[in-house]
Design an enzyme around this catalytic site. Structure first.
Site, mmCIF file in Angstrom:
data_model
loop_
_atom_site.group_PDB
_atom_site.id
_atom_site.type_symbol
_atom_site.label_atom_id
_atom_site.label_comp_id
_atom_site.label_asym_id
_atom_site.label_seq_id
_atom_site.Cartn_x
_atom_site.Cartn_y
_atom_site.Cartn_z
ATOM 1 N N ASN A 13 40.640 44.030 41.465
ATOM 2 C CA ASN A 13 40.683 44.140 42.080
ATOM 3 C C ASN A 13 41.243 45.395 42.547
ATOM 4 O OD1 ASN A 13 43.346 43.919 44.248
ATOM 5 N ND2 ASN A 13 44.650 42.339 42.935
ATOM 6 N N CYS A 56 48.520 44.982 48.330
ATOM 7 C CA CYS A 56 47.045 44.799 49.184
ATOM 8 C C CYS A 56 46.150 44.158 50.071
ATOM 9 C CB CYS A 56 46.295 43.140 47.884
ATOM 10 S SG CYS A 56 46.373 43.557 46.090
ATOM 11 N N HIS A 108 40.403 39.728 51.190
ATOM 12 C CA HIS A 108 40.709 40.853 50.542
ATOM 13 C C HIS A 108 40.138 40.589 48.708
ATOM 14 C CE1 HIS A 108 42.846 42.671 47.018
ATOM 15 N NE2 HIS A 108 43.423 41.508 46.603
HETATM 16 N N1 COA Z 1 41.907 36.274 27.938
HETATM 17 C C1 COA Z 1 41.549 35.422 27.523
HETATM 18 N N2 COA Z 1 43.041 34.269 27.948
HETATM 19 C C2 COA Z 1 43.811 34.455 28.748
HETATM 20 C C3 COA Z 1 43.270 35.840 29.372
HETATM 21 C C4 COA Z 1 42.334 36.800 29.264
HETATM 22 N N3 COA Z 1 42.372 38.444 30.031
HETATM 23 N N4 COA Z 1 44.486 36.723 30.251
HETATM 24 C C5 COA Z 1 45.210 35.350 29.896
HETATM 25 N N5 COA Z 1 45.267 34.403 28.659
HETATM 26 C C6 COA Z 1 45.051 32.776 28.942
HETATM 27 C C7 COA Z 1 47.078 32.723 28.962
HETATM 28 O O1 COA Z 1 47.416 33.726 27.615
HETATM 29 C C8 COA Z 1 47.529 31.189 28.785
HETATM 30 O O2 COA Z 1 47.223 30.904 27.373
HETATM 31 P P1 COA Z 1 47.912 30.187 26.759
HETATM 32 O O3 COA Z 1 47.671 28.860 27.543
HETATM 33 O O4 COA Z 1 47.528 29.848 25.330
HETATM 34 O O5 COA Z 1 49.135 30.471 27.075
HETATM 35 C C9 COA Z 1 45.700 30.410 29.285
HETATM 36 O O6 COA Z 1 44.253 31.813 29.265
HETATM 37 C C10 COA Z 1 45.367 30.402 30.897
HETATM 38 O O7 COA Z 1 46.068 31.524 31.599
HETATM 39 P P2 COA Z 1 47.188 30.978 32.522
HETATM 40 O O8 COA Z 1 48.228 32.256 33.632
HETATM 41 O O9 COA Z 1 46.911 29.075 32.742
HETATM 42 O O10 COA Z 1 45.603 31.059 32.720
HETATM 43 P P3 COA Z 1 45.116 31.079 34.892
HETATM 44 O O11 COA Z 1 43.413 29.760 34.811
HETATM 45 O O12 COA Z 1 46.077 30.650 36.065
HETATM 46 O O13 COA Z 1 44.338 32.259 35.186
HETATM 47 C C11 COA Z 1 45.259 34.692 36.530
HETATM 48 C C12 COA Z 1 45.137 33.588 35.100
HETATM 49 C C13 COA Z 1 45.863 35.358 36.636
HETATM 50 C C14 COA Z 1 43.384 35.071 36.603
HETATM 51 C C15 COA Z 1 44.903 33.784 37.951
HETATM 52 O O14 COA Z 1 46.509 33.431 38.118
HETATM 53 C C16 COA Z 1 45.114 34.549 38.936
HETATM 54 O O15 COA Z 1 43.615 35.484 40.058
HETATM 55 N N6 COA Z 1 45.757 34.651 40.202
HETATM 56 C C17 COA Z 1 46.109 35.687 41.071
HETATM 57 C C18 COA Z 1 45.851 36.902 40.893
HETATM 58 C C19 COA Z 1 45.778 37.708 41.597
HETATM 59 O O16 COA Z 1 44.618 37.527 41.894
HETATM 60 N N7 COA Z 1 46.896 38.921 41.955
HETATM 61 C C20 COA Z 1 46.404 39.719 42.982
HETATM 62 C C21 COA Z 1 46.801 39.203 44.311
HETATM 63 S S1 COA Z 1 46.947 40.210 45.655
#
Ligand code: COA
Length: 328
Positions: free
Chosen positions: A283, A112, A253
């Site tokens: 993204n 990215c 980004h």
């Molecule tokens: N819809 C509903 N529930 C979802 C889901 C979706 N699309 N994706 C994940 N979940 C669930 C998970 O399974 C988890 O359930 P559990 O508690 O029963 O295991 C719960 O939601 C929480 O998941 P978690 O991973 O703790 O969520 P989070 O608050 O960390 O958010 C992201 C997840 C991916 C949105 C977040 O971690 C993020 O934005 N990370 C950076 C990603 C990024 O930008 N990457 C590219 C960078 S270049």
């Protein structure tokens, strides 16, 4: 000699994939996606087209906007992690498609952060004096590498392309002023696409184990992204004798609205000085910054003399910030 941006352009496919559409594909809902990411919809390129299709459109627009011919282009640098093929480079396909007959071209893969890596690379060629017109494009077709059965990933990514034309400026107070770019390969384990490269070539096993799709540990990536962008932004402005208040527009980004707002709080910038369009495209990796810059310019949020910081974070890990003074 500093590089100045003399044209901006972007292209996104027409097809929209909304949160409502995703509700029908995986166990998710609009509320979860909106509160965790800020994303409402993303664009998806037709299956039979490659990333270079979008990059071609951007290159053509840049040439048209600047009123030049393709033969005047000296160099094309394309930032992508999702080229049409591994060999040849996507930039070679773009060179041929737009008939830029007097240039050379290469790809950069920095996840990215690809666009800001490419922009700084281009600025060095401008400073060296030989290349005078350089097209820099960030383009991704991430829909080809996302498992639409994996709710953790498929809600986050989209397809698109954006780019700029970089030329030598006459006045050093304009153009790219400074940058901090970093790489830390320890991050490879947290954000990757395991199969299809030389360590794990495609096989029946890699396909059945879904190893040709993107993998990420979202929580770790989130933490490193906020820290990497905040650190480089603050150090960059400090080493240039600036404070956050001096920055007219911050173009980060666009991965996730929560990352952008956490960074905004830490660096002390009000929301109106931060460009956000993640809600529309998700993204698009190396394409987010040039798409956002092109939209900001079209919306007249950028004017001559504005101090702008571009910041990115991505697979590698790679990250960094660039300071520029808008020239046009
Ligand atoms: N819809 C509903 N529930 C979802 C889901 C979706 N699309 N994706 C994940 N979940 C669930 C998970 O399974 C988890 O359930 P559990 O508690 O029963 O295991 C719960 O939601 C929480 O998941 P978690 O991973 O703790 O969520 P989070 O608050 O960390 O958010 C992201 C997840 C991916 C949105 C977040 O971690 C993020 O934005 N990370 C950076 C990603 C990024 O930008 N990457 C590219 C960078 S270049």
């Amino acid at each position: 000699m500093r590089g100045i941006i003399t044209a901006t352009a972007h292209y996104v496919p027409d097809k929209r994939l909304t949160n409502k559409d995703l509700e029908k594909m995986v166990d998710t809902n609009d509320e979860w996606i909106t509160t965790r990411t800020g994303i409402k919809e993303r664009r998806i390129l037709d299956q039979d087209k490659g990333a270079s299709y979008m990059a071609n459109r951007v290159a053509e627009k840049l040439i048209e906007k600047r009123g030049i011919s393709a033969d005047e282009i000296d160099l094309i640098i394309l930032a992508t992690a999702t080229p049409d093929m591994y060999v040849p480079s996507a930039s070679a396909l773009v060179q041929n498609n737009i008939k830029a007959n007097n240039c050379w071209a290469f790809d950069i893969n920095a996840g990215c952060s690809g666009f800001i890596y490419a922009l700084i690379t281009a600025s060095k060629f401008i400073a060296a004096g030989k290349e005078k017109k350089i097209i820099i494009i960030g383009v991704e077709k991430l829909s080809a590498y996302v498992d639409y059965e994996d709710r953790n990933l498929c809600v986050l990514f989209g397809d698109g392309a954006g780019g700029v034309l970089l030329e030598p400026g006459e006045d050093d107070q304009y153009g790219i002023q400074d940058y901090i770019l970093r790489t830390d390969g320890k991050g490879a384990q947290y954000l990757n696409l395991k199969a299809g490269g030389s360590i794990m070539p495609a096989s029946i096993a890699t396909v059945s184990n879904k190893l040709h799709y993107l993998y990420q540990d979202g929580k770790i990536v989130f933490k490193f992204a906020v820290k990497g962008i905040t650190d480089t932004f603050l150090r960059l402005i400090k080493q240039n004798g600036l404070i956050a208040d001096d920055i007219d527009l911050f173009i980060p980004h666009q991965a996730n609205y929560r990352i952008i707002s956490a960074v905004g709080e830490k660096i002390g910038l009000p929301a109106e000085k931060i460009m956000v369009n993640v809600q529309k495209y998700g993204n698009t990796s190396a394409a987010t910054i040039p798409i956002a810059m092109s939209e900001a310019y079209d919306e007249k949020r950028i004017k001559k003399g504005d101090k702008i910081v571009l910041s990115a974070f991505g697979a590698g890990f790679t990250w960094g910030s660039v300071l520029l003074n808008w020239a046009k």
